[in-house]
Design a protein around this motif. Sequence first.
Motif, PDB file in Angstrom:
ATOM      1  N   MET A   1      50.718  27.336  60.500  1.00 44.53           N
ATOM      2  CA  MET A   1      49.268  27.360  60.702  1.00 44.53           C
ATOM      3  C   MET A   1      48.600  26.408  59.724  1.00 44.53           C
ATOM      4  O   MET A   1      48.891  26.421  58.527  1.00 44.53           O
ATOM      5  N   THR A   2      47.713  25.577  60.234  1.00 40.68           N
ATOM      6  CA  THR A   2      46.918  24.702  59.382  1.00 40.68           C
ATOM      7  C   THR A   2      45.767  25.504  58.790  1.00 40.68           C
ATOM      8  O   THR A   2      45.065  26.213  59.501  1.00 40.68           O
ATOM      9  N   ALA A   3      45.575  25.418  57.459  1.00 38.13           N
ATOM     10  CA  ALA A   3      44.526  26.214  56.826  1.00 38.13           C
ATOM     11  C   ALA A   3      43.911  25.465  55.663  1.00 38.13           C
ATOM     12  O   ALA A   3      44.618  24.885  54.834  1.00 38.13           O
ATOM     13  N   TRP A   4      42.595  25.480  55.607  1.00 40.22           N
ATOM     14  CA  TRP A   4      41.840  24.927  54.488  1.00 40.22           C
ATOM     15  C   TRP A   4      41.076  26.057  53.828  1.00 40.22           C
ATOM     16  O   TRP A   4      40.623  26.994  54.493  1.00 40.22           O
ATOM     17  N   VAL A   5      40.910  25.962  52.516  1.00 39.60           N
ATOM     18  CA  VAL A   5      40.122  26.952  51.787  1.00 39.60           C
ATOM     19  C   VAL A   5      39.143  26.206  50.896  1.00 39.60           C
ATOM     20  O   VAL A   5      39.548  25.516  49.957  1.00 39.60           O
ATOM     21  N   LEU A   6      37.852  26.313  51.222  1.00 39.62           N
ATOM     22  CA  LEU A   6      36.836  25.653  50.418  1.00 39.62           C
ATOM     23  C   LEU A   6      36.706  26.324  49.054  1.00 39.62           C
ATOM     24  O   LEU A   6      37.004  27.514  48.909  1.00 39.62           O
ATOM     25  N   PRO A   7      36.283  25.594  48.032  1.00 39.31           N
ATOM     26  CA  PRO A   7      36.070  26.206  46.709  1.00 39.31           C
ATOM     27  C   PRO A   7      35.143  27.410  46.795  1.00 39.31           C
ATOM     28  O   PRO A   7      34.135  27.380  47.497  1.00 39.31           O
ATOM     29  N   GLY A   8      35.538  28.484  46.096  1.00 38.76           N
ATOM     30  CA  GLY A   8      34.725  29.688  46.091  1.00 38.76           C
ATOM     31  C   GLY A   8      35.041  30.674  47.190  1.00 38.76           C
ATOM     32  O   GLY A   8      34.473  31.760  47.241  1.00 38.76           O
ATOM     33  N   VAL A   9      35.983  30.312  48.086  1.00 37.67           N
ATOM     34  CA  VAL A   9      36.384  31.201  49.177  1.00 37.67           C
ATOM     35  C   VAL A   9      37.712  31.851  48.819  1.00 37.67           C
ATOM     36  O   VAL A   9      38.619  31.197  48.295  1.00 37.67           O
ATOM     37  N   TYR A  10      37.846  33.147  49.108  1.00 40.11           N
ATOM     38  CA  TYR A  10      39.063  33.879  48.786  1.00 40.11           C
ATOM     39  C   TYR A  10      40.235  33.304  49.575  1.00 40.11           C
ATOM     40  O   TYR A  10      40.225  33.289  50.810  1.00 40.11           O
ATOM     41  N   ALA A  11      41.243  32.829  48.861  1.00 41.42           N
ATOM     42  CA  ALA A  11      42.429  32.262  49.503  1.00 41.42           C
ATOM     43  C   ALA A  11      43.406  33.375  49.869  1.00 41.42           C
ATOM     44  O   ALA A  11      43.508  34.377  49.158  1.00 41.42           O
ATOM     45  N   PRO A  12      44.136  33.239  50.980  1.00 42.88           N
ATOM     46  CA  PRO A  12      45.122  34.261  51.350  1.00 42.88           C
ATOM     47  C   PRO A  12      46.114  34.510  50.221  1.00 42.88           C
ATOM     48  O   PRO A  12      46.668  33.574  49.649  1.00 42.88           O
ATOM     49  N   GLN A  13      46.322  35.797  49.901  1.00 40.71           N
ATOM     50  CA  GLN A  13      47.228  36.180  48.835  1.00 40.71           C
ATOM     51  C   GLN A  13      48.111  37.324  49.299  1.00 40.71           C
ATOM     52  O   GLN A  13      48.267  37.542  50.500  1.00 40.71           O
ATOM     53  N   ASP A  14      48.687  38.069  48.343  1.00 41.25           N
ATOM     54  CA  ASP A  14      49.626  39.134  48.704  1.00 41.25           C
ATOM     55  C   ASP A  14      48.988  40.183  49.596  1.00 41.25           C
ATOM     56  O   ASP A  14      49.634  40.714  50.505  1.00 41.25           O
TER      57      ASP A  14
ATOM     58  N   ASP B   1      37.533  41.338  62.348  1.00 46.22           N
ATOM     59  CA  ASP B   1      38.032  41.061  60.997  1.00 46.22           C
ATOM     60  C   ASP B   1      36.820  40.989  60.080  1.00 46.22           C
ATOM     61  O   ASP B   1      36.063  40.025  60.115  1.00 46.22           O
ATOM     62  N   VAL B   2      36.634  42.022  59.256  1.00 44.61           N
ATOM     63  CA  VAL B   2      35.448  42.105  58.413  1.00 44.61           C
ATOM     64  C   VAL B   2      35.797  41.653  56.991  1.00 44.61           C
ATOM     65  O   VAL B   2      36.780  42.089  56.422  1.00 44.61           O
ATOM     66  N   GLY B   3      34.993  40.720  56.466  1.00 38.56           N
ATOM     67  CA  GLY B   3      35.319  40.080  55.193  1.00 38.56           C
ATOM     68  C   GLY B   3      36.431  39.078  55.404  1.00 38.56           C
ATOM     69  O   GLY B   3      37.439  39.069  54.699  1.00 38.56           O
ATOM     70  N   THR B   4      36.237  38.180  56.364  1.00 41.79           N
ATOM     71  CA  THR B   4      37.339  37.340  56.847  1.00 41.79           C
ATOM     72  C   THR B   4      37.809  36.293  55.850  1.00 41.79           C
ATOM     73  O   THR B   4      38.942  35.843  55.919  1.00 41.79           O
ATOM     74  N   GLY B   5      36.970  35.879  54.901  1.00 38.49           N
ATOM     75  CA  GLY B   5      37.399  34.849  53.945  1.00 38.49           C
ATOM     76  C   GLY B   5      37.735  33.557  54.654  1.00 38.49           C
ATOM     77  O   GLY B   5      36.924  32.989  55.384  1.00 38.49           O
ATOM     78  N   SER B   6      38.962  33.089  54.484  1.00 35.27           N
ATOM     79  CA  SER B   6      39.393  31.839  55.112  1.00 35.27           C
ATOM     80  C   SER B   6      39.654  31.979  56.600  1.00 35.27           C
ATOM     81  O   SER B   6      39.887  30.989  57.289  1.00 35.27           O
ATOM     82  N   GLY B   7      39.650  33.224  57.101  1.00 36.29           N
ATOM     83  CA  GLY B   7      39.915  33.448  58.524  1.00 36.29           C
ATOM     84  C   GLY B   7      41.371  33.676  58.855  1.00 36.29           C
ATOM     85  O   GLY B   7      41.723  33.772  60.031  1.00 36.29           O
ATOM     86  N   ALA B   8      42.229  33.815  57.856  1.00 31.44           N
ATOM     87  CA  ALA B   8      43.675  33.914  58.101  1.00 31.44           C
ATOM     88  C   ALA B   8      44.026  35.083  59.023  1.00 31.44           C
ATOM     89  O   ALA B   8      44.820  34.930  59.961  1.00 31.44           O
ATOM     90  N   LEU B   9      43.452  36.249  58.774  1.00 29.41           N
ATOM     91  CA  LEU B   9      43.792  37.418  59.590  1.00 29.41           C
ATOM     92  C   LEU B   9      43.171  37.319  60.978  1.00 29.41           C
ATOM     93  O   LEU B   9      43.785  37.734  61.966  1.00 29.41           O
TER      94      LEU B   9
ATOM     95  N   ARG C   1      28.515  32.072  53.062  1.00 27.26           N
ATOM     96  CA  ARG C   1      28.370  30.907  53.934  1.00 27.26           C
ATOM     97  C   ARG C   1      29.619  30.035  53.883  1.00 27.26           C
ATOM     98  O   ARG C   1      30.083  29.532  54.914  1.00 27.26           O
ATOM     99  N   ARG C   2      30.161  29.830  52.686  1.00 30.33           N
ATOM    100  CA  ARG C   2      31.359  28.988  52.564  1.00 30.33           C
ATOM    101  C   ARG C   2      32.539  29.594  53.310  1.00 30.33           C
ATOM    102  O   ARG C   2      33.348  28.868  53.895  1.00 30.33           O
ATOM    103  N   ALA C   3      32.658  30.924  53.260  1.00 32.01           N
ATOM    104  CA  ALA C   3      33.737  31.573  54.004  1.00 32.01           C
ATOM    105  C   ALA C   3      33.558  31.369  55.505  1.00 32.01           C
ATOM    106  O   ALA C   3      34.527  31.085  56.222  1.00 32.01           O
ATOM    107  N   VAL C   4      32.339  31.492  55.982  1.00 31.07           N
ATOM    108  CA  VAL C   4      32.080  31.275  57.412  1.00 31.07           C
ATOM    109  C   VAL C   4      32.437  29.849  57.804  1.00 31.07           C
ATOM    110  O   VAL C   4      33.093  29.616  58.829  1.00 31.07           O
ATOM    111  N   TRP C   5      32.026  28.882  56.991  1.00 30.56           N
ATOM    112  CA  TRP C   5      32.370  27.484  57.282  1.00 30.56           C
ATOM    113  C   TRP C   5      33.890  27.288  57.282  1.00 30.56           C
ATOM    114  O   TRP C   5      34.437  26.598  58.147  1.00 30.56           O
ATOM    115  N   THR C   6      34.549  27.889  56.303  1.00 32.28           N
ATOM    116  CA  THR C   6      36.002  27.749  56.189  1.00 32.28           C
ATOM    117  C   THR C   6      36.704  28.350  57.398  1.00 32.28           C
ATOM    118  O   THR C   6      37.607  27.743  57.983  1.00 32.28           O
ATOM    119  N   ALA C   7      36.297  29.555  57.766  1.00 29.78           N
ATOM    120  CA  ALA C   7      36.934  30.215  58.908  1.00 29.78           C
ATOM    121  C   ALA C   7      36.701  29.431  60.202  1.00 29.78           C
ATOM    122  O   ALA C   7      37.607  29.295  61.032  1.00 29.78           O
TER     123      ALA C   7
END
Length: 217
Positions: free
Chosen positions: A1-14, A36-44, A62-68
């Motif tokens: 999966m291609t994924a970008w995470v803008l600065p300040g957005v929660y990156a997928p972790q454990d 998916d509530v609190g989607t962050g980067s949109g990974a889930l 806003r940054r999370a929405v743009w990232t997702a």
Amino acid sequence: MTAWVLPGVYAPQDDTALLAEALDEEAPAPGARVLDVGTGSGALALAAARHGAEVTAVDVSRRAVWTARLNARLNRLPVRIRRGNLFGPVRDGTYDLILANPPYVPAPESGREPRGRSRAWDAGRDGRLLLDRICRDAPALLRPEGVLLLVHSALSGPERTLELLRAAGLKATVVRRRWITLGPVLRSREDWLRRSGLLAAAENKEELVVIRAERAC
């Protein structure tokens, strides 16, 4: 999966990975309505969309929405992404599956709501600033036999989560557990966590849990 995470957005972790495992086990059917509530980067959200589900994702940042949105476009997956506080933008809908990886890290009292990057993890003195709201509001958005999958730290009281969800009429249980090394945020407040009794003196790991809660028919 291609994924970008803008600065300040929660990156997928454990915690993201653990919840993704529970999602794959749940295996939503094609066309199932997933939130998916609190989607962050949109990974889930993207993982659910790959199952063929009809996915809506929400984040207050806003940054999370743009990232997702960027990641959905890069991966050519149809995900409806809304900006708002938890269930605010979707209160008129019902869902077969709700995914939630909210902020849950206990934080010293500051007298104000978390701001900036810290909104992605800080959740009040007991870590339940958003967990209690999710337990209160999510059940009404579940369809009959709908499922909530919620991940958080054992530091934030999974027993309380189970109690609240069961009181709301859901069948709730812990379906996944995983011990991980303390991350940088917890390490930065390790002394405070020990003084507060949230972290044992010799403990240097954190347990993550995934709770599955199902609405009856």
